[in-house]
Design a protein around this motif. Structure first.
Motif, short mmCIF file in Angstrom:
data_model
loop_
_atom_site.label_atom_id
_atom_site.label_comp_id
_atom_site.label_asym_id
_atom_site.label_seq_id
_atom_site.Cartn_x
_atom_site.Cartn_y
_atom_site.Cartn_z
N ARG A 126 1.07 -1.34 0.07
CA ARG A 126 0.06 0.00 0.02
C ARG A 126 1.00 1.60 0.11
O ARG A 126 2.09 1.22 0.40
CB ARG A 126 -1.11 0.10 1.29
N ASP A 127 0.30 2.39 -0.34
CA ASP A 127 1.01 3.78 -0.65
C ASP A 127 0.50 4.33 0.93
O ASP A 127 -0.56 4.35 1.25
CB ASP A 127 0.61 4.36 -1.40
N GLU A 128 1.39 4.98 1.31
CA GLU A 128 1.30 5.81 2.67
C GLU A 128 1.55 7.48 2.48
O GLU A 128 2.29 7.48 1.67
CB GLU A 128 2.46 5.53 3.80
N ARG A 158 5.71 3.53 -0.26
CA ARG A 158 4.93 2.36 -0.85
C ARG A 158 5.50 1.04 -0.30
O ARG A 158 6.79 0.80 -0.47
CB ARG A 158 4.80 2.43 -2.43
#
Length: 146
Positions: A102-104, A109
């Motif tokens: 996931r991307d934060e 990522r």
């Protein structure tokens, strides 16, 4: 104090299995090996080598009250292409996935795996943080990136 070297030593209940894991999936090579301690280093080149050691948690060099496997530890491994590593490690090798990719907002990522002893491994690629999060970084970080 002048520090000449710095590396994590992870206490584990199975030194050989953990050493094999880091060699097979992360490219570490053995520098020193005994039945209770293994010192590993990446072999990329002299300017970009990283070290990791594995220690039998029950070994008498460890103070008696601390003779247990590592807990509360995450090893961050920053890579160029996190998506290809996700394919290689999760989809192809089927390593234990603890948190999906996931991307934060804070500029990563990533995905999180665990090693045979339960230590978390966060595989990360840096991405642009949100505008709000960018203000949390020092200016020096952005000057280095150009």
């Amino acid at each position: 104090m002048k520090i000449n070297s710095f590396y994590p030593v992870v206490m584990t209940q199975n030194v050989a299995k953990s050493a094999e894991f880091y060699q097979q999936y992360f490219g570490f090579e053995i520098v020193y090996e005994s039945d209770w301690y293994v010192s590993l280093r990446t072999g990329e080149n002299q300017q970009r080598s990283y070290e990791l050691a594995l220690l039998d948690a029950a070994h008498p060099t460890v103070p008696a009250n601390y003779r247990k496997k590592a807990e509360g530890l995450i090893l961050n491994m920053e890579v160029d292409n996190v998506d290809s590593e996700y394919k290689r490690l999760v989809l192809d090798a089927r390593l234990t996935l603890e948190q999906d990719i996931r991307d934060e907002d804070f500029g990563q990522r990533h995905f999180i795996l665990s090693d045979p002893g339960g230590v978390l491994i966060d595989v990360i690629a840096m991405i642009q943080p949100s505008e709000e999060e960018r203000s949390n970084y020092s200016e020096a970080v952005w000057l280095q990136e150009g």
